[in-house]
Scaffold this active site. Sequence first.
Site, short mmCIF file in Angstrom:
data_model
loop_
_atom_site.label_atom_id
_atom_site.label_comp_id
_atom_site.label_asym_id
_atom_site.label_seq_id
_atom_site.Cartn_x
_atom_site.Cartn_y
_atom_site.Cartn_z
N GLU A 53 0.83 -1.20 0.00
CA GLU A 53 0.00 0.00 0.00
C GLU A 53 0.87 1.27 0.00
O GLU A 53 0.60 2.23 -0.73
CB GLU A 53 -0.92 0.02 1.22
CG GLU A 53 -1.88 -1.15 1.30
CD GLU A 53 -1.34 -2.34 2.09
OE1 GLU A 53 -2.16 -3.04 2.70
OE2 GLU A 53 -0.10 -2.55 2.09
N THR A 197 19.53 -39.11 -0.79
CA THR A 197 19.46 -38.30 -2.01
C THR A 197 20.79 -37.62 -2.27
O THR A 197 21.24 -37.50 -3.41
CB THR A 197 18.33 -37.26 -1.90
OG1 THR A 197 17.09 -37.94 -1.73
CG2 THR A 197 18.25 -36.40 -3.15
N ARG A 208 17.79 -21.84 -9.58
CA ARG A 208 18.58 -21.33 -10.69
C ARG A 208 17.66 -20.91 -11.85
O ARG A 208 16.60 -21.48 -12.05
CB ARG A 208 19.57 -22.39 -11.19
CG ARG A 208 20.51 -22.89 -10.12
CD ARG A 208 21.56 -23.83 -10.64
NE ARG A 208 21.03 -25.10 -11.12
CZ ARG A 208 20.73 -26.13 -10.33
NH1 ARG A 208 20.87 -26.04 -9.03
NH2 ARG A 208 20.28 -27.25 -10.85
#
Length: 368
Positions: A53, A197, A208
């Site tokens: 605002e 992982t 990226r």
Amino acid sequence: MAASEDYMGCALSLARLALGYTSPNPAVGAVVVKGGALVGVGHTQPAGLPHAEAMALRQTGEKARGSAMYVTLEPCCHYGKTPPCTQAIINAGIEEVHIALLDPNPVVSGRGVEELNKAGIRTYVGEHQQEAEEINEAYIKFITTSLPFFIAKFAMSLDGKIATRSKQSKWISNKESRKYVHSVRHIVDAIVIGVNTVLIDNPRLTARGCCGQGGNTKSQPLRIIVDSKGRTPLEANVFRQPGETLIATVKPMDIEKKEKFIQAGVEVLELPAKEGKVDVEELSRVIAKRGIVSVMVEGGSALLGSFFDSHLVDKVLVFISPIVIGGDGARMAVGGNGVDSLIEAHRLIRVDVRSFGDNILVSGYVKG
């Protein structure tokens, strides 16, 4: 004058531009309209800087008097790091304010509207409310539960595999899908993966090609590796990227391992164990206290299973590739304990299906 929905739609577009820069504050857009023309636009700046605002009113000057404002979230009415937006609106001479969504924050929550009404400003609430909720879904969850908003993301074959029996997983999803994932990484506060992982894929876990110089995001999400036994190698790619990395492990961690991580500039977070592994519920509470509002859980199978078993997942992003991997030894997308009956299954609502080349993205919210 164009329909009011057009002006609110513009404000929503501005709010989306702020995603990834405002956390833990909400991403808000605002436009000021007079005589059928936009005379001021703005969106939330990074925490501590002006709100939407105030940014819009900077452009309007004297044109604000007698104008209408369209804003995606109820204007704040309290002093924080910035002055209250309601007072700025009143002082500017705005005649009416259209608000997409009331702010669930208890210090606002209708008080902003009340203050504007007392000043003689007409208010209208509810235009494009669902879209406004989706933009700030993480903020809403965080402010009402004090817990982060968790997105479970994975890519799988048609038969539900995320890797072959030899653990090969690059790449199940296509380039277009991976580009979209980077855009999501850009707007979340943290990414969580399991140690397997790291050991198998050795990802960078950065956002990226999103924005900023060189196509990189302005700041990187916190990388959290859930590693119960401290097996993450110090030469892993995640430790050579911009941004911070945290190892979440079971306490107490081996002192020598812990010291090596600390010397490498890696934070170690020791947490209680649950069935011999890091208690992800406790992890969620701890990172919430750090102001982490949104988190993307990127796998692997065991970690995703832990989050689903703990009923922490709010939203799901599943990329489906038109391939069949097969094999009993191939890794399934979601491990863990699972459910005993279909009635207990995690059911998605507000499901959306999109195409990224030959990949299909199925997204939705986990029914509470």
